[in-house]
Motif scaffolding. Structure first.
Motif, PDB file in Angstrom:
ATOM      1  N   LEU A  18    -116.727 -72.571  17.287  1.00 41.21           N
ATOM      2  CA  LEU A  18    -116.042 -71.370  16.465  1.00 41.21           C
ATOM      3  C   LEU A  18    -116.086 -70.272  17.134  1.00 41.21           C
ATOM      4  CD1 LEU A  18    -114.641 -69.448  14.400  1.00 41.21           C
ATOM      5  CD2 LEU A  18    -116.920 -68.940  13.544  1.00 41.21           C
ATOM      6  N   TYR A  19    -117.575 -70.138  17.990  1.00 41.02           N
ATOM      7  CA  TYR A  19    -117.625 -69.407  18.911  1.00 41.02           C
ATOM      8  C   TYR A  19    -117.060 -69.562  20.482  1.00 41.02           C
ATOM      9  CZ  TYR A  19    -122.042 -66.876  17.341  1.00 41.02           C
ATOM     10  OH  TYR A  19    -122.767 -65.885  16.329  1.00 41.02           O
ATOM     11  N   THR A  35    -107.023 -62.587  16.248  1.00 41.13           N
ATOM     12  CA  THR A  35    -106.848 -62.001  14.603  1.00 41.13           C
ATOM     13  C   THR A  35    -107.035 -63.338  13.900  1.00 41.13           C
ATOM     14  OG1 THR A  35    -104.306 -61.831  14.222  1.00 41.13           O
ATOM     15  CG2 THR A  35    -105.135 -59.934  15.093  1.00 41.13           C
ATOM     16  N   GLU A  36    -106.960 -64.620  13.735  1.00 38.93           N
ATOM     17  CA  GLU A  36    -107.183 -65.435  13.095  1.00 38.93           C
ATOM     18  C   GLU A  36    -108.594 -65.601  13.048  1.00 38.93           C
ATOM     19  OE1 GLU A  36    -104.582 -65.981  10.907  1.00 38.93           O
ATOM     20  OE2 GLU A  36    -104.082 -64.136  11.655  1.00 38.93           O
ATOM     21  N   PHE A  37    -109.385 -65.922  13.566  1.00 42.68           N
ATOM     22  CA  PHE A  37    -110.748 -66.049  13.654  1.00 42.68           C
ATOM     23  C   PHE A  37    -111.607 -64.889  12.155  1.00 42.68           C
ATOM     24  CE2 PHE A  37    -109.347 -68.027  17.592  1.00 42.68           C
ATOM     25  CZ  PHE A  37    -110.168 -68.711  17.785  1.00 42.68           C
ATOM     26  N   PHE A  38    -110.300 -64.518  11.709  1.00 40.45           N
ATOM     27  CA  PHE A  38    -111.454 -62.934  10.694  1.00 40.45           C
ATOM     28  C   PHE A  38    -110.691 -63.800   9.208  1.00 40.45           C
ATOM     29  CE2 PHE A  38    -111.890 -61.438  15.123  1.00 40.45           C
ATOM     30  CZ  PHE A  38    -113.501 -61.016  15.085  1.00 40.45           C
ATOM     31  N   ILE A  39    -110.918 -63.378   8.343  1.00 38.61           N
ATOM     32  CA  ILE A  39    -111.266 -62.728   7.166  1.00 38.61           C
ATOM     33  C   ILE A  39    -110.122 -61.802   6.645  1.00 38.61           C
ATOM     34  CG2 ILE A  39    -112.645 -65.219   5.966  1.00 38.61           C
ATOM     35  CD1 ILE A  39    -114.035 -61.993   5.033  1.00 38.61           C
ATOM     36  N   ASP A  40    -109.376 -62.245   6.202  1.00 43.57           N
ATOM     37  CA  ASP A  40    -108.520 -60.659   5.739  1.00 43.57           C
ATOM     38  C   ASP A  40    -109.799 -59.407   5.716  1.00 43.57           C
ATOM     39  OD1 ASP A  40    -106.425 -61.815   5.604  1.00 43.57           O
ATOM     40  OD2 ASP A  40    -105.660 -61.802   3.712  1.00 43.57           O
ATOM     41  N   LYS A  66    -108.649 -57.645   8.604  1.00 45.89           N
ATOM     42  CA  LYS A  66    -107.867 -57.853   9.684  1.00 45.89           C
ATOM     43  C   LYS A  66    -106.255 -56.908  10.183  1.00 45.89           C
ATOM     44  CE  LYS A  66    -105.212 -62.806   9.862  1.00 45.89           C
ATOM     45  NZ  LYS A  66    -105.763 -63.802   9.142  1.00 45.89           N
ATOM     46  N   GLY A  67    -106.238 -56.187   8.772  1.00 43.65           N
ATOM     47  CA  GLY A  67    -104.954 -55.881   9.487  1.00 43.65           C
ATOM     48  C   GLY A  67    -104.669 -54.440  10.423  1.00 43.65           C
ATOM     49  N   MET A  68    -105.882 -54.404  10.577  1.00 41.14           N
ATOM     50  CA  MET A  68    -106.470 -52.808  11.443  1.00 41.14           C
ATOM     51  C   MET A  68    -106.711 -53.614  12.836  1.00 41.14           C
ATOM     52  SD  MET A  68    -108.946 -50.391  10.556  1.00 41.14           S
ATOM     53  CE  MET A  68    -109.504 -49.640  11.389  1.00 41.14           C
ATOM     54  N   LEU A  69    -107.284 -55.166  13.063  1.00 41.05           N
ATOM     55  CA  LEU A  69    -107.117 -55.784  14.091  1.00 41.05           C
ATOM     56  C   LEU A  69    -106.151 -56.814  14.484  1.00 41.05           C
ATOM     57  CD1 LEU A  69    -109.951 -58.727  13.059  1.00 41.05           C
ATOM     58  CD2 LEU A  69    -110.101 -56.304  14.546  1.00 41.05           C
ATOM     59  N   PRO A 137    -110.941 -72.399   3.536  1.00 39.44           N
ATOM     60  CA  PRO A 137    -109.714 -73.854   3.107  1.00 39.44           C
ATOM     61  C   PRO A 137    -109.252 -73.890   4.124  1.00 39.44           C
ATOM     62  CG  PRO A 137    -109.862 -71.956   1.269  1.00 39.44           C
ATOM     63  CD  PRO A 137    -110.017 -71.258   2.543  1.00 39.44           C
ATOM     64  N   THR A 138    -109.199 -73.500   5.941  1.00 37.80           N
ATOM     65  CA  THR A 138    -109.238 -73.445   7.132  1.00 37.80           C
ATOM     66  C   THR A 138    -109.348 -73.314   8.292  1.00 37.80           C
ATOM     67  OG1 THR A 138    -108.819 -70.920   7.262  1.00 37.80           O
ATOM     68  CG2 THR A 138    -106.231 -71.966   6.454  1.00 37.80           C
ATOM     69  N   GLY A 139    -111.169 -73.784   7.299  1.00 32.25           N
ATOM     70  CA  GLY A 139    -112.268 -73.608   7.937  1.00 32.25           C
ATOM     71  C   GLY A 139    -113.264 -72.203   8.926  1.00 32.25           C
ATOM     72  N   LEU A 140    -113.989 -72.626   9.423  1.00 33.97           N
ATOM     73  CA  LEU A 140    -115.122 -71.324   8.865  1.00 33.97           C
ATOM     74  C   LEU A 140    -114.229 -70.562   9.919  1.00 33.97           C
ATOM     75  CD1 LEU A 140    -118.233 -73.360  10.667  1.00 33.97           C
ATOM     76  CD2 LEU A 140    -118.048 -72.412   8.259  1.00 33.97           C
ATOM     77  N   LYS A 141    -114.504 -68.922   9.263  1.00 36.02           N
ATOM     78  CA  LYS A 141    -114.162 -67.841   9.846  1.00 36.02           C
ATOM     79  C   LYS A 141    -114.888 -66.845   9.732  1.00 36.02           C
ATOM     80  CE  LYS A 141    -109.287 -68.862   8.816  1.00 36.02           C
ATOM     81  NZ  LYS A 141    -107.976 -68.136  10.177  1.00 36.02           N
ATOM     82  N   PHE A 142    -114.885 -65.316  11.172  1.00 34.81           N
ATOM     83  CA  PHE A 142    -115.882 -64.164  10.158  1.00 34.81           C
ATOM     84  C   PHE A 142    -115.362 -63.907   9.361  1.00 34.81           C
ATOM     85  CE2 PHE A 142    -115.646 -65.548  15.188  1.00 34.81           C
ATOM     86  CZ  PHE A 142    -116.777 -65.707  15.654  1.00 34.81           C
TER      87      PHE A 142
END
Length: 162
Positions: A18-19, A35-40, A66-69, A137-142
């Motif tokens: 991930l890093y 932006t896809e590295f983060f949850i909503d 995530k919207g702000m990102l 469900p799609t893997g690790l996220k921040f």
């Protein structure tokens, strides 16, 4: 200072990946993929070390979703005018301070180098990431990423994410 905990190899490999993937995407300038590295319901904060250590909320950049990102990504691509530059991340191996079944608290040091098109590369920003990573469900996220930078002096503008 937090204690480092031992976790299984598969989890550590996923965190390390991930890093590495995050650094690759940010260095490539693929802001939609960033932006896809983060949850909503995430937090992304770029904050000086002094403010972080004193518990002061003032941050250089502070996004609460995530919207702000996505708004920031749009701004980078479409509305911000600046001298173009490349950036390159060097990130240490992550330390895991807390591990639960679906959540990890991690830390890694980073250095970001900046290269303007007709100039030499310079050290741009140095600090550490303090992260909360969650299983999705799609893997690790921040769930949160605090980029705590060491210097009180920074360039007059930070355009790209750290």
């Amino acid at each position: 200072m937090s204690t480092v905990v031992n976790i299984g190899f598969a989890d550590y490999l996923q965190i390390s990946q991930l890093y590495a993937d995050y650094a690759r995407v940010v260095d490539s300038g693929d802001w939609d993929l960033w932006t896809e590295f983060f949850i909503d319901d995430c937090i992304y904060k770029l904050i000086p070390r002094e403010n972080h250590e004193r518990g002061f909320p003032l941050a250089t950049l502070f996004f609460e979703s995530k919207g702000m990102l996505k708004d920031r990504a749009y701004g980078i691509r479409e509305t911000l005018f600046h001298d173009p530059y490349y950036q390159r991340h060097v990130v240490s191996a992550p330390l895991v301070h807390k591990a639960e079944a679906e959540r990890f608290e991690t830390e890694a040091n980073y250095a970001v180098f900046r290269t303007k098109l007709s100039k030499e590369s310079t050290v741009f920003n140095v600090g550490r990431y303090l992260d909360v990573i969650v299983r999705t469900p799609t893997g690790l996220k921040f769930a949160s990423r605090h980029c705590v930078y060491d210097s009180e002096m920074i360039p007059n503008s930070i355009i790209y994410p750290i």
